[in-house]
Design a protein around this motif. Structure first.
Motif, PDB file in Angstrom:
ATOM      1  N   TYR A  62      51.522  40.889  50.024  1.00 14.89           N
ATOM      2  CA  TYR A  62      50.426  41.637  50.645  1.00 14.89           C
ATOM      3  C   TYR A  62      49.350  41.924  49.608  1.00 14.89           C
ATOM      4  O   TYR A  62      49.634  42.365  48.501  1.00 14.89           O
ATOM      5  CB  TYR A  62      50.928  42.949  51.258  1.00 14.89           C
ATOM      6  CG  TYR A  62      49.799  43.806  51.796  1.00 14.89           C
ATOM      7  CD1 TYR A  62      49.191  43.502  52.989  1.00 14.89           C
ATOM      8  CD2 TYR A  62      49.333  44.901  51.074  1.00 14.89           C
ATOM      9  CE1 TYR A  62      48.139  44.273  53.470  1.00 14.89           C
ATOM     10  CE2 TYR A  62      48.286  45.678  51.546  1.00 14.89           C
ATOM     11  CZ  TYR A  62      47.693  45.350  52.744  1.00 14.89           C
ATOM     12  OH  TYR A  62      46.645  46.100  53.229  1.00 14.89           O
ATOM     13  N   ASP A  63      48.115  41.662  49.991  1.00 17.50           N
ATOM     14  CA  ASP A  63      46.949  41.928  49.147  1.00 17.50           C
ATOM     15  C   ASP A  63      45.896  42.540  50.067  1.00 17.50           C
ATOM     16  O   ASP A  63      45.366  41.854  50.956  1.00 17.50           O
ATOM     17  CB  ASP A  63      46.452  40.609  48.535  1.00 17.50           C
ATOM     18  CG  ASP A  63      45.185  40.747  47.719  1.00 17.50           C
ATOM     19  OD1 ASP A  63      44.334  41.598  48.017  1.00 17.50           O
ATOM     20  OD2 ASP A  63      45.026  39.951  46.775  1.00 17.50           O
ATOM     21  N   ALA A  64      45.619  43.818  49.877  1.00 20.81           N
ATOM     22  CA  ALA A  64      44.708  44.543  50.768  1.00 20.81           C
ATOM     23  C   ALA A  64      43.325  43.901  50.821  1.00 20.81           C
ATOM     24  O   ALA A  64      42.715  43.806  51.896  1.00 20.81           O
ATOM     25  CB  ALA A  64      44.596  46.006  50.329  1.00 20.81           C
ATOM     26  N   THR A  65      42.823  43.438  49.700  1.00 19.41           N
ATOM     27  CA  THR A  65      41.491  42.833  49.666  1.00 19.41           C
ATOM     28  C   THR A  65      41.468  41.527  50.457  1.00 19.41           C
ATOM     29  O   THR A  65      40.562  41.296  51.276  1.00 19.41           O
ATOM     30  CB  THR A  65      41.042  42.585  48.205  1.00 19.41           C
ATOM     31  OG1 THR A  65      41.071  43.835  47.505  1.00 19.41           O
ATOM     32  CG2 THR A  65      39.653  41.995  48.142  1.00 19.41           C
ATOM     33  N   ALA A  66      42.458  40.693  50.225  1.00 19.62           N
ATOM     34  CA  ALA A  66      42.527  39.413  50.939  1.00 19.62           C
ATOM     35  C   ALA A  66      42.771  39.633  52.431  1.00 19.62           C
ATOM     36  O   ALA A  66      42.190  38.942  53.272  1.00 19.62           O
ATOM     37  CB  ALA A  66      43.623  38.530  50.338  1.00 19.62           C
ATOM     38  N   SER A  68      41.922  42.275  54.209  1.00 20.95           N
ATOM     39  CA  SER A  68      40.680  42.788  54.798  1.00 20.95           C
ATOM     40  C   SER A  68      39.661  41.671  55.000  1.00 20.95           C
ATOM     41  O   SER A  68      38.983  41.615  56.033  1.00 20.95           O
ATOM     42  CB  SER A  68      40.077  43.871  53.900  1.00 20.95           C
ATOM     43  OG  SER A  68      40.892  45.013  53.901  1.00 20.95           O
ATOM     44  N   ALA A  69      39.556  40.781  54.018  1.00 18.39           N
ATOM     45  CA  ALA A  69      38.605  39.666  54.131  1.00 18.39           C
ATOM     46  C   ALA A  69      38.979  38.736  55.278  1.00 18.39           C
ATOM     47  O   ALA A  69      38.120  38.350  56.088  1.00 18.39           O
ATOM     48  CB  ALA A  69      38.538  38.893  52.816  1.00 18.39           C
ATOM     49  N   GLU A 128      40.912  44.135  61.848  1.00 18.38           N
ATOM     50  CA  GLU A 128      39.984  44.310  60.723  1.00 18.38           C
ATOM     51  C   GLU A 128      40.055  45.744  60.185  1.00 18.38           C
ATOM     52  O   GLU A 128      40.048  45.968  58.979  1.00 18.38           O
ATOM     53  CB  GLU A 128      38.559  43.983  61.165  1.00 18.38           C
ATOM     54  CG  GLU A 128      37.523  44.161  60.081  1.00 18.38           C
ATOM     55  CD  GLU A 128      36.112  43.865  60.550  1.00 18.38           C
ATOM     56  OE1 GLU A 128      35.297  43.483  59.699  1.00 18.38           O
ATOM     57  OE2 GLU A 128      35.815  44.037  61.755  1.00 18.38           O
ATOM     58  N   GLY A 132      43.499  46.331  55.703  1.00 19.44           N
ATOM     59  CA  GLY A 132      43.459  46.797  54.321  1.00 19.44           C
ATOM     60  C   GLY A 132      44.210  48.092  54.089  1.00 19.44           C
ATOM     61  O   GLY A 132      44.294  48.570  52.959  1.00 19.44           O
TER      62      GLY A 132
END
Length: 161
Positions: A62-66, A68-69, A128, A132
């Motif tokens: 899990y990567d919050a930035t990725a 969210s993008a 969306e 994140g």
């Protein structure tokens, strides 16, 4: 003189038929361009859903930035005007299964495609907002998106073997 008239008449007929053939060819190119554009949009959906689904399943870290993008991409894609991507005659019965998997029922009078597209867009916007906020938040929001995608595919896409 007689041959001149026949020649002019023949050239005019060829010109008219040629113009008609060019118009038909242009229409076919426009339909195929629409199919290619909508398939490209579906590919972008799948690319972003693949990342989010991989995270939700624990297959991808899990990567919050990725997240969210990717979710932002889905929300933006779902808001694009698709009206020109679905011309009459761009289904698999008209173009063949090798060209498209879209079923002719999409264009039927009782089609619910618009409602399903709106539900997908709403699910993408909710995703969306959640993506994140942590893995549990992502997992809670991806299910409704998958359900909306699946309900449309079950009804309007040729069954996958």
């Amino acid at each position: 003189m007689k041959y001149g008239i026949a020649l002019v008449a023949g050239l005019m007929t060829a010109g008219i038929l040629g113009t008609s053939a060019i118009s038909d060819s242009h229409a076919d190119k426009a339909v195929l361009a629409a199919v290619k554009a909508r398939q490209s949009q579906m590919t972008l959906y799948a690319f972003n859903i693949g990342l989010l689904g991989g995270m939700a399943k624990g297959e991808i870290e899990y990567d919050a930035t990725a997240a969210s993008a990717a979710a932002g991409n889905l929300a933006a894609l779902s808001k694009l005007d698709q009206s020109r991507l679905w011309p009459q005659g761009s289904d698999n019965a008209a173009l063949g299964d090798e060209t498209t998997e879209a079923l002719p029922v999409i264009w039927s009078a009782d089609s619910t495609i618009g409602q399903k597209a709106m539900e997908m867009s709403e699910a993408a916007v909710a995703l969306e907002q959640a993506a994140g906020g942590g893995l549990d938040s992502l997992r809670g929001a991806i299910g409704p998106l998958g359900k909306s995608c699946g309900s449309c595919h079950e009804t309007y896409r040729k069954a996958q073997n």
